[in-house]
Structures are given as C-alpha cells and as structure tokens.
Design a protein around this motif. Structure first.
Motif, PDB file in Angstrom:
ATOM      1  N   PRO A 118      17.829  27.085  60.050  1.00 34.30           N
ATOM      2  CA  PRO A 118      18.503  27.020  61.130  1.00 34.30           C
ATOM      3  C   PRO A 118      18.216  26.931  61.976  1.00 34.30           C
ATOM      4  N   CYS A 119      18.525  25.792  63.132  1.00 35.44           N
ATOM      5  CA  CYS A 119      18.488  25.758  64.736  1.00 35.44           C
ATOM      6  C   CYS A 119      19.373  26.379  65.062  1.00 35.44           C
ATOM      7  N   ARG A 120      19.845  27.551  66.046  1.00 33.82           N
ATOM      8  CA  ARG A 120      20.429  27.678  66.698  1.00 33.82           C
ATOM      9  C   ARG A 120      20.727  28.104  68.676  1.00 33.82           C
ATOM     10  N   ASP A 121      20.673  28.439  68.705  1.00 28.83           N
ATOM     11  CA  ASP A 121      20.769  29.079  70.301  1.00 28.83           C
ATOM     12  C   ASP A 121      19.580  30.164  70.684  1.00 28.83           C
ATOM     13  N   THR A 122      19.818  30.655  69.947  1.00 29.02           N
ATOM     14  CA  THR A 122      18.871  32.167  69.331  1.00 29.02           C
ATOM     15  C   THR A 122      17.426  31.312  69.559  1.00 29.02           C
ATOM     16  N   SER A 123      17.128  30.537  68.905  1.00 31.93           N
ATOM     17  CA  SER A 123      16.153  29.787  68.369  1.00 31.93           C
ATOM     18  C   SER A 123      15.634  29.561  69.523  1.00 31.93           C
ATOM     19  N   GLY A 124      14.282  29.486  69.643  1.00 33.91           N
ATOM     20  CA  GLY A 124      12.786  29.015  70.491  1.00 33.91           C
ATOM     21  C   GLY A 124      12.830  27.437  70.933  1.00 33.91           C
ATOM     22  N   SER A 125      12.673  26.902  68.960  1.00 37.18           N
ATOM     23  CA  SER A 125      12.120  25.933  69.382  1.00 37.18           C
ATOM     24  C   SER A 125      12.898  24.749  67.853  1.00 37.18           C
ATOM     25  N   CYS A 126      12.881  23.703  68.056  1.00 35.79           N
ATOM     26  CA  CYS A 126      13.956  22.787  66.417  1.00 35.79           C
ATOM     27  C   CYS A 126      13.240  21.907  66.576  1.00 35.79           C
ATOM     28  N   LYS A 127      13.131  21.719  65.493  1.00 38.73           N
ATOM     29  CA  LYS A 127      12.242  19.235  65.391  1.00 38.73           C
ATOM     30  C   LYS A 127      13.540  19.080  65.213  1.00 38.73           C
ATOM     31  N   VAL A 128      14.098  17.705  65.458  1.00 40.73           N
ATOM     32  CA  VAL A 128      15.007  16.596  65.534  1.00 40.73           C
ATOM     33  C   VAL A 128      14.024  15.299  64.618  1.00 40.73           C
ATOM     34  N   SER A 129      14.938  14.642  64.359  1.00 38.31           N
ATOM     35  CA  SER A 129      14.311  13.567  63.366  1.00 38.31           C
ATOM     36  C   SER A 129      15.064  12.108  63.738  1.00 38.31           C
ATOM     37  N   CYS A 130      14.951  11.129  64.395  1.00 36.85           N
ATOM     38  CA  CYS A 130      15.707   9.646  64.376  1.00 36.85           C
ATOM     39  C   CYS A 130      14.810   8.384  63.385  1.00 36.85           C
ATOM     40  N   GLU A 131      16.150   8.801  62.281  1.00 39.42           N
ATOM     41  CA  GLU A 131      16.291   7.967  60.935  1.00 39.42           C
ATOM     42  C   GLU A 131      17.170   6.756  60.786  1.00 39.42           C
ATOM     43  N   ALA A 132      16.063   5.887  60.340  1.00 41.92           N
ATOM     44  CA  ALA A 132      16.968   4.527  59.781  1.00 41.92           C
ATOM     45  C   ALA A 132      15.821   3.816  59.174  1.00 41.92           C
ATOM     46  N   TYR A 133      16.885   2.870  58.151  1.00 37.31           N
ATOM     47  CA  TYR A 133      16.497   2.007  57.048  1.00 37.31           C
ATOM     48  C   TYR A 133      15.575   1.070  57.683  1.00 37.31           C
ATOM     49  N   LEU A 134      14.281   1.336  57.591  1.00 35.73           N
ATOM     50  CA  LEU A 134      13.497   0.036  58.345  1.00 35.73           C
ATOM     51  C   LEU A 134      12.889  -0.594  57.891  1.00 35.73           C
ATOM     52  N   ILE A 135      12.720  -1.219  56.731  1.00 37.64           N
ATOM     53  CA  ILE A 135      11.838  -1.326  55.901  1.00 37.64           C
ATOM     54  C   ILE A 135      11.320  -2.978  56.541  1.00 37.64           C
ATOM     55  N   ASP A 136      12.512  -3.767  57.132  1.00 41.06           N
ATOM     56  CA  ASP A 136      11.921  -4.900  57.390  1.00 41.06           C
ATOM     57  C   ASP A 136      12.044  -5.057  58.762  1.00 41.06           C
ATOM     58  N   ALA A 137      11.881  -4.379  59.501  1.00 38.03           N
ATOM     59  CA  ALA A 137      12.057  -4.154  60.699  1.00 38.03           C
ATOM     60  C   ALA A 137      11.246  -3.478  61.548  1.00 38.03           C
ATOM     61  N   ARG A 138       9.796  -3.326  61.762  1.00 43.71           N
ATOM     62  CA  ARG A 138       9.111  -2.351  61.871  1.00 43.71           C
ATOM     63  C   ARG A 138       7.798  -3.832  62.497  1.00 43.71           C
ATOM     64  N   PRO A 139       7.361  -3.806  63.137  1.00 44.60           N
ATOM     65  CA  PRO A 139       6.310  -2.266  63.954  1.00 44.60           C
ATOM     66  C   PRO A 139       8.018  -1.535  64.661  1.00 44.60           C
ATOM     67  N   VAL A 140       7.948  -0.478  64.741  1.00 50.17           N
ATOM     68  CA  VAL A 140       8.962   0.108  66.079  1.00 50.17           C
ATOM     69  C   VAL A 140       8.381   0.972  66.811  1.00 50.17           C
ATOM     70  N   THR A 141       9.397   1.234  67.951  1.00 51.67           N
ATOM     71  CA  THR A 141       8.870   2.939  68.746  1.00 51.67           C
ATOM     72  C   THR A 141      10.186   3.757  68.716  1.00 51.67           C
ATOM     73  N   TYR A 142      10.088   4.720  69.168  1.00 54.08           N
ATOM     74  CA  TYR A 142      11.009   5.755  68.467  1.00 54.08           C
ATOM     75  C   TYR A 142      10.970   6.651  70.494  1.00 54.08           C
ATOM     76  N   SER A 143      12.692   6.744  70.759  1.00 54.80           N
ATOM     77  CA  SER A 143      12.483   7.221  72.027  1.00 54.80           C
ATOM     78  C   SER A 143      13.355   8.164  71.941  1.00 54.80           C
ATOM     79  N   TRP A 144      13.578   9.037  72.982  1.00 55.47           N
ATOM     80  CA  TRP A 144      14.802  10.600  72.575  1.00 55.47           C
ATOM     81  C   TRP A 144      15.299  10.155  74.449  1.00 55.47           C
ATOM     82  N   LYS A 145      16.530  10.981  74.842  1.00 56.61           N
ATOM     83  CA  LYS A 145      17.221  11.373  75.387  1.00 56.61           C
ATOM     84  C   LYS A 145      18.229  12.494  76.180  1.00 56.61           C
TER      85      LYS A 145
END
Length: 252
Positions: free
Chosen positions: A133-160
C-alpha cells in the motif's frame, strides 16, 4: 521476389551509408499522414536537377531544360517537389512507403539519407501505483505511466506533480517522495512520440495529507470554547428562570 529486391536495395543503401559516412536520419509518419524530406544543409548553388529515390527506386526527377518534373509509380498524384529547394513532400503515406530515401542535387549524391518509419499515435496513458500500500505515512512510492505502445515507439515520458511544470523521466516509472510532493494533491503523466502526445487523467496523490496549521487549530479551539461558554450561560439563564417560577407558585 519484389520483397527480396526491396530488402536487397535497403541493405545496399545502409551499407553504403555505413561505408561512406552518410548521415541517416529517422523520419516518422502515421498511416495516411505526410512525409517531408528536405535538403540539409540547403544547397549553396542554384539547383538545376534533382533526383529522389526510395531504396534505389525512382520517386521524383527533374532536369532543368531537358526533363520535366516527373513522379514515378505509386508516388504519382500525392507527391510534390520544390525545384528551388529540393524539398520532397509525400502525402497519404502507407506502410509500403517505408524505406531509405536518398537524393541527388545537380548530379551529385547528397550525404543526407532519410529512413521513413511508420508509427501509430500514442494512446491515452494511465497512472498506476506500483507501491502497495501507499499511504500518507509512507516515505516514498513508485508510480508508472502505462499504455499499449506496440506500434507507437519511440516514446518519452513526462510527469506533472500538482500544478508544477512537466518533467521528463528516463522511463515509464517514477519514484516520488513525501518531501518532494508535499502539498501536491494530484499526479499526471504524459507520453510523447515524434507524431503525437497524450496525457493521463490526474490521480490522487496517496502521499498527500491535508495539514491544518496552528492558527487554524487555535481558531477552532477558540470557537469551541466560546460555544461551550455560550451554552453554559444559556443553560444557567434557563435554570434561574425555572427556579423563579417555582418560587412564585409556592408563595401563591
């Protein structure tokens, strides 16, 4: 047989580029889109003849005073060539138009070679929580940007993070820390490729916790005390009034 010839021509072109040191530049296009190929650097002299090829096959040709501008094969009706600059534009691109495009200007082979590659537009991504679980008491958490990209590469990822500016990441995963995103309520990601980009819906930041400052706490306590005092005062008045009524009845 035609495929074998095409593969052979492509291999020869790649080998030539490797041996001669020609620059191969990837140019991406979507199905039904356009492809623009320019002469780089711009030719310093007046252009008198142009020849464009794809995997060794003729695409467009023009010789000033001897050969009118002509387009060949499947390129007829959807291709334009700028005789002043050498710019080649091909519309309604399909998978059959992939390959290596080379040019000759004033009967001289140019060093620039373009590799035309078909890709798809990126789909709408989704932010997924990897640390559970990821809660407000956690020090850090990992998130992932997921999408079906089989024919869309190359790609870059950005976070806001919250209302902050977009930041590009090395891959689809990002580790967020509580100190880094303190006060930010949402997390959003974006995927970009050479022809398109799309943004996920914002998701709640599990590390965020609404903090009440001391002034707010003091105000709440003060209001509560005032409320209690008012209640006691009103109750006291009611009790006094009841007692007075009883005393009057007894005297009567």
């Amino acid at each position: 047989m035609e495929k074998l010839i095409g593969y052979f021509a492509l291999s020869v072109a790649v080998l030539r580029a490797t041996v001669t040191g020609d620059k191969v530049t990837d140019k991406y296009f979507e199905d039904g889109g356009s492809l623009e190929l320019e002469v780089r650097p711009p030719h310093p002299e007046t252009i008198t003849n142009i020849l464009w090829k794809c995997d060794g096959n003729l695409v467009a040709e023009w010789y000033d005073g001897s050969v009118e501008l002509e387009y060949y094969g499947r390129y007829k009706g959807r291709t334009t060539l700028d005789k002043k600059t050498g710019l080649l534009v091909i519309n309604q691109m399909t998978k059959n138009d992939t390959g290596l495009y080379s040019m000759e200007i004033n009967s001289k082979v140019q060093n620039e070679i373009y590799r035309a590659i078909l890709i798809s537009r990126v789909p709408k991504p989704v932010v997924e929580l990897r640390t559970k679980p990821c809660r407000d008491t956690s020090g850090s958490c990992k998130v992932s940007c997921e999408a079906y990209l089989i024919d869309a590469r190359p790609v870059t990822y950005s976070w806001k993070i919250g209302d902050k500016d977009w930041e590009e990441s090395e891959g689809k995963d990002r580790n967020i820390t509580k100190t880094e995103i303190k006060g930010d309520k949402t997390i959003t990601c974006k995927i970009t490729n050479p022809i398109s980009s799309d943004v996920s819906n914002p998701v709640d930041n599990s590390l965020f916790k609404e903090e009440i400052n001391k002034e707010t706490v003091g105000g709440i306590v003060l209001v509560s005390l005032v409320g209690v005092c008012v209640c006691w005062f009103v109750c006291g008045l009611v009790v006094v009034a009841i007692r007075k009524r009883r005393i009057r009845r007894i005297r009567i």
